[in-house]
Design a protein around this motif. Structure first.
Motif, PDB file in Angstrom:
ATOM      1  N   THR A 144      31.989  46.160  28.473  1.00 46.41           N
ATOM      2  CA  THR A 144      32.704  44.912  28.221  1.00 46.41           C
ATOM      3  C   THR A 144      32.695  44.622  26.727  1.00 46.41           C
ATOM      4  O   THR A 144      31.646  44.683  26.078  1.00 46.41           O
ATOM      5  CB  THR A 144      32.043  43.738  28.978  1.00 46.41           C
ATOM      6  OG1 THR A 144      32.004  44.059  30.369  1.00 46.41           O
ATOM      7  CG2 THR A 144      32.799  42.447  28.763  1.00 46.41           C
ATOM      8  N   THR A 145      33.871  44.355  26.201  1.00 46.29           N
ATOM      9  CA  THR A 145      34.022  43.970  24.803  1.00 46.29           C
ATOM     10  C   THR A 145      34.941  42.769  24.752  1.00 46.29           C
ATOM     11  O   THR A 145      36.094  42.841  25.210  1.00 46.29           O
ATOM     12  CB  THR A 145      34.634  45.121  23.980  1.00 46.29           C
ATOM     13  OG1 THR A 145      33.860  46.295  24.161  1.00 46.29           O
ATOM     14  CG2 THR A 145      34.685  44.779  22.504  1.00 46.29           C
ATOM     15  N   GLY A 146      34.431  41.658  24.225  1.00 44.38           N
ATOM     16  CA  GLY A 146      35.266  40.465  24.079  1.00 44.38           C
ATOM     17  C   GLY A 146      35.844  39.974  25.394  1.00 44.38           C
ATOM     18  O   GLY A 146      36.989  39.529  25.427  1.00 44.38           O
ATOM     19  N   GLY A 147      35.113  40.113  26.485  1.00 46.55           N
ATOM     20  CA  GLY A 147      35.580  39.628  27.778  1.00 46.55           C
ATOM     21  C   GLY A 147      36.430  40.605  28.555  1.00 46.55           C
ATOM     22  O   GLY A 147      36.765  40.380  29.705  1.00 46.55           O
ATOM     23  N   GLU A 148      36.800  41.731  27.932  1.00 48.46           N
ATOM     24  CA  GLU A 148      37.610  42.735  28.620  1.00 48.46           C
ATOM     25  C   GLU A 148      36.699  43.878  29.051  1.00 48.46           C
ATOM     26  O   GLU A 148      35.927  44.435  28.263  1.00 48.46           O
ATOM     27  CB  GLU A 148      38.702  43.269  27.686  1.00 48.46           C
ATOM     28  CG  GLU A 148      39.671  44.184  28.398  1.00 48.46           C
ATOM     29  CD  GLU A 148      40.839  44.563  27.507  1.00 48.46           C
ATOM     30  OE1 GLU A 148      41.173  45.761  27.498  1.00 48.46           O
ATOM     31  OE2 GLU A 148      41.378  43.682  26.812  1.00 48.46           O
ATOM     32  N   THR A 149      36.774  44.264  30.337  1.00 49.36           N
ATOM     33  CA  THR A 149      35.923  45.293  30.895  1.00 49.36           C
ATOM     34  C   THR A 149      36.710  46.562  31.168  1.00 49.36           C
ATOM     35  O   THR A 149      37.800  46.511  31.735  1.00 49.36           O
ATOM     36  CB  THR A 149      35.258  44.806  32.196  1.00 49.36           C
ATOM     37  OG1 THR A 149      34.494  43.630  31.897  1.00 49.36           O
ATOM     38  CG2 THR A 149      34.346  45.854  32.795  1.00 49.36           C
ATOM     39  N   THR A 150      36.120  47.690  30.787  1.00 56.60           N
ATOM     40  CA  THR A 150      36.698  49.003  31.064  1.00 56.60           C
ATOM     41  C   THR A 150      35.730  49.730  31.961  1.00 56.60           C
ATOM     42  O   THR A 150      34.525  49.797  31.673  1.00 56.60           O
ATOM     43  CB  THR A 150      36.902  49.800  29.763  1.00 56.60           C
ATOM     44  OG1 THR A 150      37.705  49.040  28.874  1.00 56.60           O
ATOM     45  CG2 THR A 150      37.551  51.150  30.040  1.00 56.60           C
ATOM     46  N   THR A 151      36.227  50.309  33.062  1.00 53.62           N
ATOM     47  CA  THR A 151      35.391  51.054  34.018  1.00 53.62           C
ATOM     48  C   THR A 151      35.920  52.474  34.130  1.00 53.62           C
ATOM     49  O   THR A 151      37.123  52.694  34.224  1.00 53.62           O
ATOM     50  CB  THR A 151      35.439  50.383  35.398  1.00 53.62           C
ATOM     51  OG1 THR A 151      35.026  49.021  35.266  1.00 53.62           O
ATOM     52  CG2 THR A 151      34.514  51.071  36.379  1.00 53.62           C
ATOM     53  N   THR A 152      34.976  53.462  34.126  1.00 53.52           N
ATOM     54  CA  THR A 152      35.360  54.863  34.308  1.00 53.52           C
ATOM     55  C   THR A 152      34.357  55.556  35.211  1.00 53.52           C
ATOM     56  O   THR A 152      33.202  55.165  35.291  1.00 53.52           O
ATOM     57  CB  THR A 152      35.422  55.619  32.964  1.00 53.52           C
ATOM     58  OG1 THR A 152      34.135  55.566  32.344  1.00 53.52           O
ATOM     59  CG2 THR A 152      36.453  55.057  32.036  1.00 53.52           C
ATOM     60  N   ASP A 153      34.826  56.591  35.886  1.00 53.49           N
ATOM     61  CA  ASP A 153      33.974  57.487  36.674  1.00 53.49           C
ATOM     62  C   ASP A 153      34.065  58.861  36.032  1.00 53.49           C
ATOM     63  O   ASP A 153      35.139  59.311  35.667  1.00 53.49           O
ATOM     64  CB  ASP A 153      34.460  57.590  38.129  1.00 53.49           C
ATOM     65  CG  ASP A 153      34.273  56.293  38.875  1.00 53.49           C
ATOM     66  OD1 ASP A 153      33.303  55.574  38.591  1.00 53.49           O
ATOM     67  OD2 ASP A 153      35.108  55.981  39.756  1.00 53.49           O
TER      68      ASP A 153
END
Length: 154
Positions: A144-153
């Protein structure tokens, strides 16, 4: 011996500082480790896990006959560099050094050690068996950066 059921095991790792981490199990037991003079490294923890798993298998049975007067296990391995720039351990070895009293119980316990070490290696120690079988490790990430979340597998 040590692994009789099919439970799911997990720990939670948190960062305390740069290169300093705490692993905590569901019961709240903690181990602090990382990189530094006062810390055990992750590689050393792996060796401790292998030694500990087999030690539990051996100790559980032998201590029914006699309390050891010495119970020491040295775990070792050589870190090798791979062509792709990665590293891993090879030549893993456990050296058991056990002593028992010179009485009937001690002799009985001593007579069980070789068989128990072999059973631990061949059947019961989930840690060394996992390493030997080369079980894949999967990763997923959530950043999470600045309220934005990135998810990866991976």
């Amino acid at each position: 011996m040590s692994e009789n059921q099919n439970p799911t095991h997990s720990i939670e790792l948190t960062r305390e500082a740069t290169n300093r981490y705490v692993a905590r199990n569901a019961a709240g037991v903690e181990v602090t480790f990382g990189r530094g003079e006062d810390l055990m490294s992750p590689v050393e923890l792996l060796l401790a896990a292998i030694a500990g798993c087999s030690s539990i298998d051996v100790d559980t049975v032998t201590s029914r006959s006699s309390e050891p007067t010495e119970f020491r296990v040295e775990a070792s391995g050589s870190k090798v560099a791979e062509e792709n720039g990665g590293s891993r351990l090879e030549d893993l070895n456990l050296s058991f050094n056990l002593s028992f009293p010179d009485d009937d119980g001690g002799r009985k316990a001593a007579g069980l050690v070789d068989r128990l070490v072999k059973l631990s290696h061949d059947k019961y120690c989930a840690v060394s068996r996992t390493v030997e079988h080369g079980t894949p490790v999967e990763f997923d990430t959530e950043v999470t950066t600045g309220g934005e979340t990135t998810t990866t597998d991976q």
